[in-house]
Design an enzyme around this catalytic site. Structure first.
Site, mmCIF file in Angstrom:
data_model
loop_
_atom_site.group_PDB
_atom_site.id
_atom_site.type_symbol
_atom_site.label_atom_id
_atom_site.label_comp_id
_atom_site.label_asym_id
_atom_site.label_seq_id
_atom_site.Cartn_x
_atom_site.Cartn_y
_atom_site.Cartn_z
ATOM 1 N N GLY A 51 -3.973 -15.955 -4.034
ATOM 2 C CA GLY A 51 -3.113 -17.024 -3.534
ATOM 3 C C GLY A 51 -2.773 -17.967 -4.655
ATOM 4 O O GLY A 51 -3.462 -17.984 -5.684
ATOM 5 N N CYS A 78 -9.070 -12.387 -6.845
ATOM 6 C CA CYS A 78 -8.464 -13.516 -7.556
ATOM 7 C C CYS A 78 -8.811 -14.843 -6.870
ATOM 8 O O CYS A 78 -9.952 -15.264 -6.910
ATOM 9 C CB CYS A 78 -6.967 -13.303 -7.678
ATOM 10 S SG CYS A 78 -6.227 -14.391 -8.896
ATOM 11 N N TYR A 79 -7.868 -15.474 -6.217
ATOM 12 C CA TYR A 79 -8.193 -16.713 -5.506
ATOM 13 C C TYR A 79 -9.368 -16.492 -4.552
ATOM 14 O O TYR A 79 -10.236 -17.357 -4.401
ATOM 15 C CB TYR A 79 -6.969 -17.235 -4.741
ATOM 16 C CG TYR A 79 -7.249 -18.500 -3.944
ATOM 17 C CD1 TYR A 79 -7.206 -19.752 -4.549
ATOM 18 C CD2 TYR A 79 -7.589 -18.428 -2.588
ATOM 19 C CE1 TYR A 79 -7.484 -20.900 -3.843
ATOM 20 C CE2 TYR A 79 -7.879 -19.578 -1.864
ATOM 21 C CZ TYR A 79 -7.818 -20.818 -2.487
ATOM 22 O OH TYR A 79 -8.098 -21.953 -1.780
ATOM 23 N N HIS A 165 -6.239 -7.980 -10.077
ATOM 24 C CA HIS A 165 -5.588 -7.525 -8.847
ATOM 25 C C HIS A 165 -5.639 -5.995 -8.711
ATOM 26 O O HIS A 165 -4.803 -5.304 -9.282
ATOM 27 C CB HIS A 165 -4.126 -7.985 -8.827
ATOM 28 C CG HIS A 165 -3.989 -9.446 -8.590
ATOM 29 N ND1 HIS A 165 -3.969 -9.992 -7.336
ATOM 30 C CD2 HIS A 165 -3.889 -10.489 -9.457
ATOM 31 C CE1 HIS A 165 -3.858 -11.304 -7.424
ATOM 32 N NE2 HIS A 165 -3.811 -11.638 -8.703
ATOM 33 N N GLU A 167 -4.776 -4.289 -6.294
ATOM 34 C CA GLU A 167 -3.704 -3.790 -5.430
ATOM 35 C C GLU A 167 -2.405 -3.464 -6.171
ATOM 36 O O GLU A 167 -1.546 -2.786 -5.639
ATOM 37 C CB GLU A 167 -3.429 -4.789 -4.299
ATOM 38 C CG GLU A 167 -2.831 -6.129 -4.722
ATOM 39 C CD GLU A 167 -3.861 -7.168 -5.162
ATOM 40 O OE1 GLU A 167 -4.930 -6.764 -5.648
ATOM 41 O OE2 GLU A 167 -3.580 -8.375 -5.065
ATOM 42 N N SER A 219 20.873 3.038 16.513
ATOM 43 C CA SER A 219 21.996 2.842 15.589
ATOM 44 C C SER A 219 22.190 4.030 14.665
ATOM 45 O O SER A 219 23.212 4.157 14.013
ATOM 46 C CB SER A 219 21.744 1.596 14.740
ATOM 47 O OG SER A 219 20.689 1.841 13.822
ATOM 48 N N GLY A 220 21.171 4.890 14.595
ATOM 49 C CA GLY A 220 21.238 5.984 13.639
ATOM 50 C C GLY A 220 20.552 5.616 12.334
ATOM 51 O O GLY A 220 20.407 6.436 11.443
ATOM 52 N N GLY A 221 20.127 4.361 12.222
ATOM 53 C CA GLY A 221 19.354 3.947 11.048
ATOM 54 C C GLY A 221 17.929 4.470 11.160
ATOM 55 O O GLY A 221 17.538 5.001 12.207
ATOM 56 N N VAL A 222 17.166 4.335 10.102
ATOM 57 C CA VAL A 222 15.827 4.919 10.072
ATOM 58 C C VAL A 222 14.946 4.391 11.214
ATOM 59 O O VAL A 222 14.379 5.168 11.990
ATOM 60 C CB VAL A 222 15.116 4.614 8.729
ATOM 61 C CG1 VAL A 222 13.755 5.272 8.686
ATOM 62 C CG2 VAL A 222 15.958 5.088 7.566
ATOM 63 N N ASP A 223 14.851 3.083 11.338
ATOM 64 C CA ASP A 223 13.883 2.511 12.276
ATOM 65 C C ASP A 223 14.201 2.844 13.726
ATOM 66 O O ASP A 223 13.336 3.306 14.468
ATOM 67 C CB ASP A 223 13.809 0.982 12.109
ATOM 68 C CG ASP A 223 13.518 0.592 10.678
ATOM 69 O OD1 ASP A 223 13.048 1.464 9.930
ATOM 70 O OD2 ASP A 223 13.753 -0.559 10.312
ATOM 71 N N SER A 224 15.442 2.614 14.134
ATOM 72 C CA SER A 224 15.749 2.871 15.542
ATOM 73 C C SER A 224 15.691 4.372 15.851
ATOM 74 O O SER A 224 15.336 4.770 16.957
ATOM 75 C CB SER A 224 17.097 2.261 15.932
ATOM 76 O OG SER A 224 18.171 2.936 15.327
ATOM 77 N N SER A 225 16.010 5.200 14.878
ATOM 78 C CA SER A 225 15.935 6.643 15.097
ATOM 79 C C SER A 225 14.496 7.101 15.292
ATOM 80 O O SER A 225 14.202 7.926 16.156
ATOM 81 C CB SER A 225 16.538 7.409 13.909
ATOM 82 O OG SER A 225 17.890 7.091 13.767
ATOM 83 N N LYS A 365 7.684 0.380 5.841
ATOM 84 C CA LYS A 365 8.876 1.235 5.829
ATOM 85 C C LYS A 365 8.585 2.673 5.395
ATOM 86 O O LYS A 365 9.070 3.616 6.017
ATOM 87 C CB LYS A 365 9.919 0.620 4.893
ATOM 88 C CG LYS A 365 11.282 1.257 4.991
ATOM 89 C CD LYS A 365 12.062 0.643 6.132
ATOM 90 C CE LYS A 365 13.439 1.239 6.265
ATOM 91 N NZ LYS A 365 14.221 0.518 7.296
#
Ligand code: XMP
Length: 509
Positions: A51, A78-79, A165, A167, A219-225, A365
């Site tokens: 942080g 770290c923090y 870090h 990560e 919509s045909g986009g990744v998420d809604s599909s 994603k």
């Protein structure tokens, strides 16, 4: 599972990514999550993130000592490590020199956190404060030239701290360190896989939905599909996907979505609502980009609501909300100014009065893409470049006229076709055409022309927040330009947008 308490580091989400890549399930929650909630969550281990604050600063974010009495291992990054030091009575000071970037780490003890790692490797530092004296009961387990306490441990209480870090990708073996913490030290099962996720979600969806029906905006986009495919697998024809043709879609888009979901996935209750004339009607005479977005947003909701009302027994609405939208981030910046008010088909308002189903709430994603693949969605959808909710309307500068849409659609199709042919589509964040309502003079054959301009935009980006224009090969630009001018009537000039973001935005409006 692991609980990550967020102290506002820009890297916090990466901790979760790295753990999940190692098949360890984890969640991010704010540092001030009440202890009862943490107990309820029942983590097998807790990670305190980095942080921007200094532990001595007024009002700096802290946790209570209860965290350390839950009898689960704790790792401070770290923090997080500085906070542990502070809470247990050690000493943290402002470093004379801030330490950013690479450092060589020397491992002093490789029994647990550094198990299976070389004695020396590169880590990534980014901090202004450092630990001067470690608390009683703690011992160093790694050091760098500048930091004698690059990693510390309290063996008895099973508390760990790393100043670097793990990560970030620049830290060698960083994912292994996090895996060691989660699996070796906390005893987590590395069982977070897509198959398990699908099985678990399907079961959950079935139990939630019962014999009611579910609608979703597809919509045909990744998420809604992916949402539609997952729900269809879970509840079959109790799913009613609604696809709204706004008249602002790209060439062939409607047909391709219908083909995928109606024919390939046999979604019997898939329906297209053709609202293109309504959208175009409402957009008549509108030039201001924000007004366009608002009109499209409202109209979309109206059309969707009307279509939804016609579906019998629809009690649930499925949405493609992703994990990054869900994380209650610890804001250190304060509210940022609205650059553009994004309209997204994912976000329908609560007044629609449906119960929400959000099966992607826990996914990033790239996990959504993996899930889509697992569910059998074609690459064409999974690897699709982002396309804005307001569609071509914000790629027509000025008023949206049918004539302009026609030109833009054809030009855009050529851009995409050539980019795909050049095998660059997957490597580019977005590539598209923009219509400029400017006329310029040209000559074709022996004839003077006076036609419109098409701008080509291609950008590379990781998250759409910042972007750089792509150095497309000249030959490719040449081919695109030639084809557009020869094949698209009404265009006699093509230009290439060489603006990065910032200062430009990706879309022109
Ligand atoms: P900008 O133009 O702000 O775009 O640099 C960043 C990313 O967001 C997309 N974008 C939108 N997406 N509704 C959306 O769903 C919108 O109104 C909208 N405006 C921009 C843009 O395509 C890029 O990926």
């Amino acid at each position: 599972k692991i609980l990550i308490l967020d102290f506002g580091s820009q890297y916090t989400q990466l901790i979760a990514r790295r753990l999940r890549e190692k098949h360890v399930y984890c969640e991010i929650h704010p540092f001030n999550t009440p202890i009862e909630k943490i107990k309820e969550f029942a983590p097998k281990g807790i990670i305190l993130s980095g942080g921007p604050a200094s532990v001595y600063a007024d009002g700096s974010p802290k946790v209570g000592m209860e965290i350390f009495e839950l009898d689960v291992p704790v790792l401070g990054i770290c923090y997080g490590m500085q906070l542990i030091t502070y809470l247990f009575g050690g000493e943290v000071v402002r470093a004379e020199r801030h330490e950013y970037g690479r450092a060589e780490l020397f491992v002093l003890d490789s029994n647990d956190l550094f198990k299976g790692l070389p004695e020396e490797f590169t880590v990534w530092m980014s901090h202004g404060d450092r630990v001067l004296r470690i608390p009683e009961g703690f011992e160093p387990i790694a050091e760098t030239e500048n930091a004698p306490y690059a990693a510390i441990r309290n063996r008895e209480k099973s508390i760990y701290g790393v100043q670097f870090h793990p990560e970030v990708k620049h830290t060698q073996f960083g994912d292994k360190i996090l895996e060691n913490f989660a699996v070796e030290i906390c005893g987590c099962e590395p069982s977070w896989t897509m198959e398990n996720f699908i099985e678990y979600e399907i079961d959950k969806i079935r139990k939630t939905v019962g014999n009611k029906n579910v609608i979703c905006a597809l919509s045909g986009g990744v998420d809604s599909s992916v949402v539609a495919a997952l729900l269809h697998k879970a509840i079959g024809d109790q799913l009613y996907p609604i696809f709204v043709d706004t008249g602002l879609l790209r060439k062939g888009e409607r047909e391709s979505v219908e083909k995928t979901f109606k024919e390939k996935f046999h979604m019997k209750n898939f329906r297209t609502v053709d609202a293109s004339s309504l959208f175009l009607e409402r957009l008549k005479g509108v030039v201001d980009p924000e007004k366009k977005r608002k009109i499209i947003g409202h109209t979309f909701i109206e059309v969707f609501e009307k279509a939804a009302k016609e579906i019998p027994d629809a009690e649930f609405l499925a949405q493609g909300t992703l994990y990054p939208d869900v994380i209650e981030s610890v804001s250190v910046k304060g509210p940022s100014a609205t650059i553009k008010s994004h309209h997204n088909v994912g976000g329908l308002p609560e007044r629609l009065n449906f119960k929400l189903i959000e099966p992607l709430r826990e996914l990033f994603k790239d996990e959504v893409r993996e899930l889509g693949k697992e569910l059998g969605l074609p690459d064409e959808i999974i690897k699709r470049q982002p396309f804005p909710g307001p569609g071509l309307a914000i790629r027509i500068i000025d008023e949206v006229k049918p004539e302009y849409l026609e030109i833009l659609r054809e030009a855009d199709a050529i851009v995409l076709e050539e980019i795909k042919k050049a095998r660059l589509y997957d490597k580019i964040w977005q590539s598209f055409a923009v219509f400029l309502p400017v006329k310029s003079v040209g000559v074709m054959g022996d004839v003077r022309t006076y036609d419109y301009v098409i701008a080509i935009r291609a950008v590379e980006s990781v998250d759409g927040m910042t972007a750089d224009w792509v150095k497309l090969p000249y030959e490719l630009l040449e081919r695109i330009s030639n084809r557009i001018i020869n094949e698209v009537e009404g265009v006699n000039r093509v230009v290439y947008d060489i603006t990065s973001k910032p200062p430009g935005t990706i879309e022109w409006e």
